[in-house]
Scaffold this motif. Structure first.
Motif, short mmCIF file in Angstrom:
data_model
loop_
_atom_site.label_atom_id
_atom_site.label_comp_id
_atom_site.label_asym_id
_atom_site.label_seq_id
_atom_site.Cartn_x
_atom_site.Cartn_y
_atom_site.Cartn_z
N MET A 48 44.90 -125.73 -82.50
CA MET A 48 43.53 -125.67 -83.00
C MET A 48 43.42 -124.71 -84.19
O MET A 48 42.74 -124.99 -85.18
CB MET A 48 42.58 -125.27 -81.87
N ARG A 49 44.11 -123.58 -84.09
CA ARG A 49 44.10 -122.61 -85.20
C ARG A 49 44.78 -123.20 -86.42
O ARG A 49 44.28 -123.09 -87.55
CB ARG A 49 44.80 -121.31 -84.78
N GLN A 50 45.91 -123.87 -86.22
CA GLN A 50 46.61 -124.50 -87.33
C GLN A 50 45.70 -125.53 -88.01
O GLN A 50 45.64 -125.60 -89.24
CB GLN A 50 47.90 -125.16 -86.86
N GLN A 51 45.00 -126.32 -87.22
CA GLN A 51 44.10 -127.32 -87.78
C GLN A 51 42.99 -126.67 -88.61
O GLN A 51 42.64 -127.16 -89.68
CB GLN A 51 43.51 -128.19 -86.67
N ALA A 52 42.46 -125.57 -88.11
CA ALA A 52 41.41 -124.86 -88.85
C ALA A 52 41.94 -124.35 -90.19
O ALA A 52 41.26 -124.46 -91.22
CB ALA A 52 40.85 -123.71 -88.02
N VAL A 53 43.15 -123.82 -90.20
CA VAL A 53 43.76 -123.34 -91.45
C VAL A 53 44.00 -124.51 -92.39
O VAL A 53 43.72 -124.43 -93.59
CB VAL A 53 45.06 -122.55 -91.17
N LYS A 54 44.46 -125.64 -91.85
CA LYS A 54 44.67 -126.83 -92.70
C LYS A 54 43.34 -127.30 -93.30
O LYS A 54 43.31 -127.71 -94.46
CB LYS A 54 45.30 -127.96 -91.88
N GLU A 55 42.27 -127.25 -92.53
CA GLU A 55 40.96 -127.64 -93.06
C GLU A 55 40.56 -126.75 -94.22
O GLU A 55 40.02 -127.23 -95.23
CB GLU A 55 39.90 -127.59 -91.96
N LEU A 56 40.81 -125.46 -94.08
CA LEU A 56 40.49 -124.54 -95.17
C LEU A 56 41.31 -124.87 -96.41
O LEU A 56 40.79 -124.83 -97.54
CB LEU A 56 40.71 -123.09 -94.73
N ARG A 57 42.57 -125.19 -96.22
CA ARG A 57 43.43 -125.57 -97.35
C ARG A 57 42.92 -126.85 -98.01
O ARG A 57 42.88 -126.95 -99.23
CB ARG A 57 44.88 -125.77 -96.88
N GLU A 58 42.51 -127.83 -97.18
CA GLU A 58 41.98 -129.09 -97.73
C GLU A 58 40.70 -128.87 -98.51
O GLU A 58 40.38 -129.65 -99.41
CB GLU A 58 41.76 -130.10 -96.59
N GLN A 59 39.97 -127.82 -98.18
CA GLN A 59 38.74 -127.47 -98.90
C GLN A 59 39.05 -126.73 -100.21
O GLN A 59 38.15 -126.37 -100.95
CB GLN A 59 37.83 -126.61 -98.03
N GLY A 60 40.35 -126.49 -100.44
CA GLY A 60 40.77 -125.85 -101.69
C GLY A 60 40.99 -124.35 -101.59
O GLY A 60 41.25 -123.70 -102.61
N MET A 61 40.92 -123.80 -100.41
CA MET A 61 41.10 -122.35 -100.27
C MET A 61 42.59 -122.00 -100.33
O MET A 61 43.42 -122.70 -99.75
CB MET A 61 40.50 -121.89 -98.94
N SER A 62 42.90 -120.94 -101.02
CA SER A 62 44.30 -120.51 -101.13
C SER A 62 44.75 -119.82 -99.84
O SER A 62 43.93 -119.31 -99.07
CB SER A 62 44.47 -119.54 -102.30
N LEU A 63 46.06 -119.80 -99.65
CA LEU A 63 46.61 -119.11 -98.48
C LEU A 63 46.26 -117.62 -98.54
O LEU A 63 45.97 -117.00 -97.52
CB LEU A 63 48.12 -119.29 -98.40
N ARG A 64 46.27 -117.06 -99.73
CA ARG A 64 45.93 -115.63 -99.88
C ARG A 64 44.49 -115.36 -99.46
O ARG A 64 44.20 -114.36 -98.80
CB ARG A 64 46.18 -115.16 -101.30
N LYS A 65 43.58 -116.23 -99.85
CA LYS A 65 42.18 -116.05 -99.48
C LYS A 65 42.01 -116.21 -97.97
O LYS A 65 41.28 -115.45 -97.33
CB LYS A 65 41.29 -117.06 -100.23
N ILE A 66 42.68 -117.20 -97.39
CA ILE A 66 42.62 -117.40 -95.94
C ILE A 66 43.15 -116.16 -95.23
O ILE A 66 42.56 -115.68 -94.27
CB ILE A 66 43.40 -118.66 -95.51
N ALA A 67 44.27 -115.63 -95.73
CA ALA A 67 44.86 -114.42 -95.14
C ALA A 67 43.87 -113.26 -95.19
O ALA A 67 43.70 -112.54 -94.20
CB ALA A 67 46.15 -114.07 -95.87
N GLU A 68 43.21 -113.12 -96.30
CA GLU A 68 42.22 -112.05 -96.44
C GLU A 68 41.08 -112.22 -95.43
O GLU A 68 40.69 -111.27 -94.75
CB GLU A 68 41.66 -112.07 -97.87
N LEU A 69 40.56 -113.44 -95.32
CA LEU A 69 39.44 -113.70 -94.42
C LEU A 69 39.82 -113.55 -92.95
O LEU A 69 39.01 -113.12 -92.13
CB LEU A 69 38.86 -115.09 -94.67
N LEU A 70 41.05 -113.92 -92.61
CA LEU A 70 41.52 -113.83 -91.22
C LEU A 70 42.15 -112.48 -90.90
O LEU A 70 42.56 -112.24 -89.76
CB LEU A 70 42.52 -114.95 -90.92
N GLU A 71 42.24 -111.63 -91.93
CA GLU A 71 42.85 -110.31 -91.77
C GLU A 71 44.28 -110.42 -91.24
O GLU A 71 44.68 -109.75 -90.28
CB GLU A 71 41.98 -109.41 -90.91
N MET A 72 45.04 -111.32 -91.89
CA MET A 72 46.45 -111.54 -91.56
C MET A 72 47.25 -111.45 -92.86
O MET A 72 46.68 -111.53 -93.94
CB MET A 72 46.67 -112.95 -91.00
#
Length: 104
Positions: A48-72
């Motif tokens: 489920m977490r992987q799917q959520a991250v994939k959805e963010l990527r499909e929305q155009g969000m960078s891995l760096r931005k996702i990392a920042e938002l998830l504090e990872m």
């Protein structure tokens, strides 16, 4: 605490209650049932977490931005997006495969 944080805390509180409420036999049975179900549940949560991250990527969000938002870390978010779940096991598997390859 955000709504999501409250939901997570509710799950954790429910787990705590399994070990606190009822007599020892009831607690042991409930906790055993949880432990039996845990591997599948853990895998489902990871997916489920992987799917959520994939959805963010499909929305155009960078891995760096996702990392920042998830504090990872960036690398951990990349691993999650790629479905990497256990680095130690993957490293051991890779080493075993390399050591079993025939040498000339």
């Amino acid at each position: 605490m955000s709504k999501k944080d409250e939901e997570v805390q509710g799950v954790l509180d429910s787990i705590d209650a399994l070990g606190e409420n009822g007599d020892a036999i009831d607690r042991a049975r409930r906790l055993t049932q949880l432990l039996v179900e845990w591997p599948d549940t853990h895998a489902k949560v990871r997916e489920m977490r992987q799917q959520a991250v994939k959805e963010l990527r499909e929305q155009g969000m960078s891995l760096r931005k996702i990392a920042e938002l998830l504090e990872m870390s960036f690398s951990r978010v990349r691993q999650i997006s790629e479905g990497v779940t256990n680095l130690r096991d993957q490293k051991r598997k890779s080493e075993a495969e390399q050591s079993s390859e025939p040498t000339e």
